[in-house]
Scaffold this motif. Structure first.
Motif, PDB file in Angstrom:
ATOM      1  N   LYS A  93      10.270   4.290   3.201  1.00  0.00           N
ATOM      2  CA  LYS A  93      11.253   5.266   2.713  1.00  0.00           C
ATOM      3  C   LYS A  93      11.639   6.244   3.816  1.00  0.00           C
ATOM      4  CE  LYS A  93       9.941   5.013  -2.121  1.00  0.00           C
ATOM      5  NZ  LYS A  93       9.338   5.695  -3.264  1.00  0.00           N
ATOM      6  N   PHE A  94      10.661   6.667   4.605  1.00  0.00           N
ATOM      7  CA  PHE A  94      10.951   7.581   5.713  1.00  0.00           C
ATOM      8  C   PHE A  94      11.880   6.923   6.731  1.00  0.00           C
ATOM      9  CE2 PHE A  94       9.884   8.980  10.038  1.00  0.00           C
ATOM     10  CZ  PHE A  94      10.295  10.301   9.946  1.00  0.00           C
TER      11      PHE A  94
ATOM     12  N   LYS B  99       0.860  -1.183   0.000  1.00  0.00           N
ATOM     13  CA  LYS B  99       0.000   0.000   0.000  1.00  0.00           C
ATOM     14  C   LYS B  99       0.897   1.233   0.000  1.00  0.00           C
ATOM     15  CE  LYS B  99      -3.887  -2.189   2.091  1.00  0.00           C
ATOM     16  NZ  LYS B  99      -4.879  -2.347   1.114  1.00  0.00           N
ATOM     17  N   THR B 100       0.336   2.361  -0.407  1.00  0.00           N
ATOM     18  CA  THR B 100       1.117   3.599  -0.512  1.00  0.00           C
ATOM     19  C   THR B 100       1.727   3.993   0.825  1.00  0.00           C
ATOM     20  OG1 THR B 100      -0.325   4.340  -2.299  1.00  0.00           O
ATOM     21  CG2 THR B 100       1.022   6.006  -1.233  1.00  0.00           C
ATOM     22  N   TRP B 101       0.956   3.864   1.915  1.00  0.00           N
ATOM     23  CA  TRP B 101       1.493   4.292   3.215  1.00  0.00           C
ATOM     24  C   TRP B 101       2.614   3.376   3.680  1.00  0.00           C
ATOM     25  CZ3 TRP B 101       1.581   1.797   7.887  1.00  0.00           C
ATOM     26  CH2 TRP B 101       0.789   0.661   8.023  1.00  0.00           C
ATOM     27  N   HIS B 102       2.579   2.083   3.273  1.00  0.00           N
ATOM     28  CA  HIS B 102       3.684   1.185   3.613  1.00  0.00           C
ATOM     29  C   HIS B 102       4.967   1.630   2.912  1.00  0.00           C
ATOM     30  CE1 HIS B 102       0.606  -2.117   4.562  1.00  0.00           C
ATOM     31  NE2 HIS B 102       1.222  -1.828   5.700  1.00  0.00           N
ATOM     32  N   ALA B 103       4.856   1.966   1.641  1.00  0.00           N
ATOM     33  CA  ALA B 103       6.029   2.373   0.871  1.00  0.00           C
ATOM     34  C   ALA B 103       6.603   3.687   1.411  1.00  0.00           C
ATOM     35  CB  ALA B 103       5.666   2.522  -0.601  1.00  0.00           C
ATOM     36  N   ARG B 104       5.716   4.649   1.708  1.00  0.00           N
ATOM     37  CA  ARG B 104       6.187   5.941   2.221  1.00  0.00           C
ATOM     38  C   ARG B 104       6.804   5.798   3.607  1.00  0.00           C
ATOM     39  NH1 ARG B 104       1.336   9.873   0.133  1.00  0.00           N
ATOM     40  NH2 ARG B 104       1.953   9.802  -2.053  1.00  0.00           N
ATOM     41  N   THR B 105       6.202   4.990   4.460  1.00  0.00           N
ATOM     42  CA  THR B 105       6.754   4.772   5.796  1.00  0.00           C
ATOM     43  C   THR B 105       8.123   4.093   5.700  1.00  0.00           C
ATOM     44  OG1 THR B 105       4.544   4.604   6.734  1.00  0.00           O
ATOM     45  CG2 THR B 105       6.342   3.702   8.041  1.00  0.00           C
TER      46      THR B 105
END
Length: 82
Positions: free
Chosen positions: A31-32, A23-29
């Motif tokens: 990367k962060f 999911k998008t939030w998994h990928a962004r988290t």
């Protein structure tokens, strides 16, 4: 192949195991957290690099005066004893 198993064509199937895209939030988290990790690693390398490379001993000061006036107090005691 991909799309088997009734998942609507999403994901990749290999040996009966289907991996779905994150999911998008998994990928962004992810990367962060990766950025935080690298900032920490580079900060520690800046602080401890000379010790790790053998260019400085860990007990040597970083150029700061850590005596907090102890040397001055010691000199005063030495003067009084004579």
């Amino acid at each position: 192949m991909a799309g088997h198993g009734g998942h609507g064509g999403h994901g990749i199937t290999h040996n009966g195991f289907t991996m779905h895209p994150p999911k998008t939030w998994h990928a962004r988290t992810g990367k962060f957290m990766c950025a935080v990790m690298w900032f920490w690693v580079l900060y520690r390398a800046k602080e401890d690099g000379p010790v790790l490379l053998g260019m400085r001993h860990p007990w040597e000061s970083h150029g700061h005066d850590h005596s907090h006036g102890h040397a001055h107090a010691h000199k005063e005691e030495h003067k009084d004893s004579h």
